[in-house]
Design a protein around this motif. Sequence first.
Motif, PDB file in Angstrom:
ATOM      1  N   ARG A  15      -8.570  -3.180   7.561  1.00 19.98           N
ATOM      2  CA  ARG A  15      -8.911  -3.466   6.169  1.00 19.98           C
ATOM      3  C   ARG A  15     -10.253  -2.838   5.818  1.00 19.98           C
ATOM      4  O   ARG A  15     -11.206  -2.900   6.588  1.00 19.98           O
ATOM      5  CB  ARG A  15      -8.979  -4.967   5.940  1.00 19.98           C
ATOM      6  CG  ARG A  15      -9.210  -5.300   4.494  1.00 19.98           C
ATOM      7  CD  ARG A  15      -9.135  -6.766   4.229  1.00 19.98           C
ATOM      8  NE  ARG A  15      -9.460  -6.989   2.832  1.00 19.98           N
ATOM      9  CZ  ARG A  15      -9.142  -8.053   2.159  1.00 19.98           C
ATOM     10  NH1 ARG A  15      -8.506  -9.034   2.762  1.00 19.98           N
ATOM     11  NH2 ARG A  15      -9.475  -8.171   0.908  1.00 19.98           N
ATOM     12  N   ASN A  16     -10.295  -2.228   4.645  1.00 18.14           N
ATOM     13  CA  ASN A  16     -11.522  -1.631   4.133  1.00 18.14           C
ATOM     14  C   ASN A  16     -11.647  -2.040   2.667  1.00 18.14           C
ATOM     15  O   ASN A  16     -11.090  -1.374   1.789  1.00 18.14           O
ATOM     16  CB  ASN A  16     -11.483  -0.111   4.284  1.00 18.14           C
ATOM     17  CG  ASN A  16     -12.798   0.531   3.920  1.00 18.14           C
ATOM     18  OD1 ASN A  16     -13.778  -0.152   3.663  1.00 18.14           O
ATOM     19  ND2 ASN A  16     -12.808   1.853   3.890  1.00 18.14           N
ATOM     20  N   GLY A  17     -12.336  -3.130   2.416  1.00 15.96           N
ATOM     21  CA  GLY A  17     -12.487  -3.620   1.048  1.00 15.96           C
ATOM     22  C   GLY A  17     -11.164  -4.111   0.497  1.00 15.96           C
ATOM     23  O   GLY A  17     -10.525  -4.981   1.075  1.00 15.96           O
ATOM     24  N   THR A  18     -10.750  -3.532  -0.615  1.00 15.04           N
ATOM     25  CA  THR A  18      -9.504  -3.966  -1.252  1.00 15.04           C
ATOM     26  C   THR A  18      -8.282  -3.201  -0.751  1.00 15.04           C
ATOM     27  O   THR A  18      -7.178  -3.429  -1.231  1.00 15.04           O
ATOM     28  CB  THR A  18      -9.602  -3.797  -2.780  1.00 15.04           C
ATOM     29  OG1 THR A  18      -9.830  -2.421  -3.080  1.00 15.04           O
ATOM     30  CG2 THR A  18     -10.715  -4.653  -3.353  1.00 15.04           C
ATOM     31  N   TYR A  19      -8.483  -2.306   0.218  1.00 16.29           N
ATOM     32  CA  TYR A  19      -7.380  -1.518   0.762  1.00 16.29           C
ATOM     33  C   TYR A  19      -7.151  -1.843   2.223  1.00 16.29           C
ATOM     34  O   TYR A  19      -8.052  -2.277   2.933  1.00 16.29           O
ATOM     35  CB  TYR A  19      -7.668  -0.016   0.625  1.00 16.29           C
ATOM     36  CG  TYR A  19      -7.665   0.433  -0.799  1.00 16.29           C
ATOM     37  CD1 TYR A  19      -6.485   0.769  -1.434  1.00 16.29           C
ATOM     38  CD2 TYR A  19      -8.842   0.504  -1.529  1.00 16.29           C
ATOM     39  CE1 TYR A  19      -6.473   1.163  -2.761  1.00 16.29           C
ATOM     40  CE2 TYR A  19      -8.851   0.893  -2.849  1.00 16.29           C
ATOM     41  CZ  TYR A  19      -7.653   1.220  -3.463  1.00 16.29           C
ATOM     42  OH  TYR A  19      -7.643   1.609  -4.770  1.00 16.29           O
ATOM     43  N   VAL A  20      -5.927  -1.597   2.672  1.00 18.05           N
ATOM     44  CA  VAL A  20      -5.599  -1.760   4.079  1.00 18.05           C
ATOM     45  C   VAL A  20      -4.908  -0.475   4.540  1.00 18.05           C
ATOM     46  O   VAL A  20      -4.135   0.134   3.799  1.00 18.05           O
ATOM     47  CB  VAL A  20      -4.711  -3.004   4.336  1.00 18.05           C
ATOM     48  CG1 VAL A  20      -3.347  -2.868   3.710  1.00 18.05           C
ATOM     49  CG2 VAL A  20      -4.584  -3.288   5.810  1.00 18.05           C
ATOM     50  N   PRO A  38      -2.790  -1.644  -1.104  1.00 19.75           N
ATOM     51  CA  PRO A  38      -3.615  -2.801  -1.423  1.00 19.75           C
ATOM     52  C   PRO A  38      -3.634  -3.819  -0.278  1.00 19.75           C
ATOM     53  O   PRO A  38      -2.617  -4.082   0.355  1.00 19.75           O
ATOM     54  CB  PRO A  38      -2.952  -3.393  -2.668  1.00 19.75           C
ATOM     55  CG  PRO A  38      -1.585  -2.828  -2.697  1.00 19.75           C
ATOM     56  CD  PRO A  38      -1.626  -1.531  -1.965  1.00 19.75           C
ATOM     57  N   ALA A  39      -4.810  -4.389  -0.042  1.00 19.28           N
ATOM     58  CA  ALA A  39      -4.970  -5.348   1.053  1.00 19.28           C
ATOM     59  C   ALA A  39      -4.169  -6.620   0.817  1.00 19.28           C
ATOM     60  O   ALA A  39      -3.859  -7.338   1.767  1.00 19.28           O
ATOM     61  CB  ALA A  39      -6.442  -5.687   1.239  1.00 19.28           C
ATOM     62  N   LEU A  40      -3.810  -6.899  -0.418  1.00 14.90           N
ATOM     63  CA  LEU A  40      -3.032  -8.101  -0.717  1.00 14.90           C
ATOM     64  C   LEU A  40      -1.560  -7.958  -0.348  1.00 14.90           C
ATOM     65  O   LEU A  40      -0.823  -8.939  -0.352  1.00 14.90           O
ATOM     66  CB  LEU A  40      -3.163  -8.450  -2.210  1.00 14.90           C
ATOM     67  CG  LEU A  40      -4.570  -8.816  -2.659  1.00 14.90           C
ATOM     68  CD1 LEU A  40      -4.598  -9.029  -4.172  1.00 14.90           C
ATOM     69  CD2 LEU A  40      -5.064 -10.050  -1.930  1.00 14.90           C
ATOM     70  N   GLU A  41      -1.113  -6.743  -0.035  1.00 18.68           N
ATOM     71  CA  GLU A  41       0.296  -6.482   0.306  1.00 18.68           C
ATOM     72  C   GLU A  41       0.430  -5.747   1.638  1.00 18.68           C
ATOM     73  O   GLU A  41       1.004  -4.656   1.707  1.00 18.68           O
ATOM     74  CB  GLU A  41       0.953  -5.646  -0.797  1.00 18.68           C
ATOM     75  CG  GLU A  41       1.031  -6.348  -2.137  1.00 18.68           C
ATOM     76  CD  GLU A  41       2.013  -7.508  -2.119  1.00 18.68           C
ATOM     77  OE1 GLU A  41       2.942  -7.491  -1.298  1.00 18.68           O
ATOM     78  OE2 GLU A  41       1.831  -8.422  -2.931  1.00 18.68           O
TER      79      GLU A  41
END
Length: 60
Positions: A15-20, A38-41
Amino acid sequence: MQDGELGEVIVEFVRNGTYVKCNAVHTATGIEVSAMGPALEPRAVERVAIAKLKRALATR
């Protein structure tokens, strides 16, 4: 991870901030692909990485 078509696959998430970033490595051949999203998905990003891995193996 075990997939009937692929065999054994190692999946890693960074994970890097809001991205994965998802890396997928086919253990039998050593072929590695990655996908970002996106890190949420994270599972959606994993599906993209597995699809990319299947395409990479099909071209070999």
